[in-house]
Design an enzyme around this catalytic site. Sequence first.
Site, PDB file in Angstrom:
ATOM      1  N   CYS A 400     -36.830   6.031 -38.311  1.00  0.00           N
ATOM      2  CA  CYS A 400     -36.035   5.140 -39.169  1.00  0.00           C
ATOM      3  C   CYS A 400     -36.848   4.756 -40.405  1.00  0.00           C
ATOM      4  CB  CYS A 400     -35.584   3.910 -38.375  1.00  0.00           C
ATOM      5  SG  CYS A 400     -34.242   3.000 -39.165  1.00  0.00           S
ATOM      6  N   HIS A 527     -32.921   6.385 -33.938  1.00  0.00           N
ATOM      7  CA  HIS A 527     -33.958   5.881 -33.035  1.00  0.00           C
ATOM      8  C   HIS A 527     -33.912   6.663 -31.723  1.00  0.00           C
ATOM      9  CE1 HIS A 527     -35.231   2.089 -35.113  1.00  0.00           C
ATOM     10  NE2 HIS A 527     -34.071   2.272 -35.726  1.00  0.00           N
ATOM     11  N   GLU A 529     -35.954   6.864 -29.375  1.00  0.00           N
ATOM     12  CA  GLU A 529     -36.604   6.217 -28.227  1.00  0.00           C
ATOM     13  C   GLU A 529     -35.606   5.588 -27.255  1.00  0.00           C
ATOM     14  OE1 GLU A 529     -36.849   3.054 -31.614  1.00  0.00           O
ATOM     15  OE2 GLU A 529     -36.879   5.239 -31.394  1.00  0.00           O
TER      16      GLU A 529
END
Length: 554
Positions: A400, A527, A529
């Site tokens: 990001c 993102h 993750e």
Amino acid sequence: MAMRYVFVSGGVLSGLGKGVTASSLGVLLKSLGLRVTAIKIDPYLNTDAGTMSPFEHGEVFVLDDGGEVDLDLGNYERFLDITLTRDNNLTTGKVYANVIEAERRGDYLGKTVQVIPHITNEIQEWIERVAHIPVDGNGAEPDVCVVELGGTVGDIESAPFVEALRQFQFRVGRENVCFVHVSLVPVLGVVGEQKTKPTQHTVKELRGAGITADFLVCRSEEPLKAATKEKLALFCHVAEDHVFSAHDVSNIYHVPLMLEEQGATRLLCEKFGLDMSKDRPLLKQWREMAARVDSLEGEVNIAMVGKYTGLTDSYLSVIKALQHSAFSIGADMRITWVAAANLEPDAEKESPELYAKSWADLKAADGVLVPGGFGVRGIEGKAVAAQYARENNVPYLGVCLGMQVAVIEFARHVLGMEGANSTEFDEKTAHPVVIFMPEGSTTHMGATMRLGSRKTLLQNSGCIAHRLYGGAMEIDERHRHRYEVNPDMIEALEEAGLKFVGRDPEGQRMEIMELDGHPYYFGTQYHPEFKSRPNRPSPPFLGLVQAAVNRTNA
């Protein structure tokens, strides 16, 4: 079968691990072949976690539907491998908003609207409704709902929720409800005695509110002694074998196994009238995973260059994604925290020692990660970290904002665009390489970003992203941003070697960045993750860790 509910509350102090306890109980129930869902209750007045500082509450976890929620929902998703919704996070703000809206519509027919029964009824109806939402991708309703009550029993803001849970046991039948209370058993002084008084007091508080705990989960450094369990059972109105020791373990994946060894699954089955399954492959997988994490060989060192390095919970999902990737490679993950502001030239004047140490830490790392974030503080430090990784062939992952600063740095030093910047940090920059989204809001902060799962289309099959994602040309990942790379700058950036290999379906939003001729210089606007799992690590993170290991072994 009737829906079963496991309510997990906490006492003495926050941060004891209620989320991990709730997730672990969910794993044990799932190992029986049951479909499990989870709800997190947060007693704060915020509607959601979206406007809260990571310093205040840890990371904001983003769901597929764009919900900005408490980080414990990330624990649930990772442990149970499920996909939750924004409604799986219940806050005081959401409850009161619904009740006030209903009052304005006239739904209460002239009644005086009160905490009891209107607020407590809203809480109960929310839990019962959300518990039935499918979360595991097969469209089937869950069998069990694990509900974690945030905060500590006795807090003023928790009182309406505790009362709602007290009533709820009669609403759905006491036989379908299990109360689990997590508490602390500290050891004071050189004597080494395990103290039970804090747990006695918090259980008394819970019973005073009308809830009797079925099980106690007691956090301690060492396993609970037999005498400690006996005393807790005597004073807390629970059977001795219903007192579970939740002592420190070598890795988090041992927690479900630790509870299993103490009979938690068998006792839950007895409580709910369920059959105890003999064949439990999920439990075998957890044993193998816990053992594998204990036997990792070698080390990979990733420098995390961020803004919130003083509170690691600010980057919890990023940490987990790095760990998952290292596990799959068989290496031990070492994260070196580098405060971005300490890499900036001004830091050298203010604190030469700290500046020198930060740069030494960065240069000693096998790879560099710049995670997402907001605000101008530390931006130049993140940019110089990206520059260092680019110029020295050090594996780099920008997530990001981490991708945006890499683009800014590239425009400045490769394209010669002096002062290139994001309009987030310099509205008057002559080279706005990162700009505000067309549909963004400048007046409201909450839920005005580009949020949730969105499609990314790869532009060619020869890119690194295509290999990382197993040959897929279409990717679904979760987003949380207000600014994005300026599409007017793409042609110049790509001609210089910075390729935007992943874009949105319209081709206007830059989603994945790669650098020609670099071993691993990778950026994502999304993102990744948030979708990483212990046995299924996030592809961009796995790429970073593998490249870092390759560099170490070269």
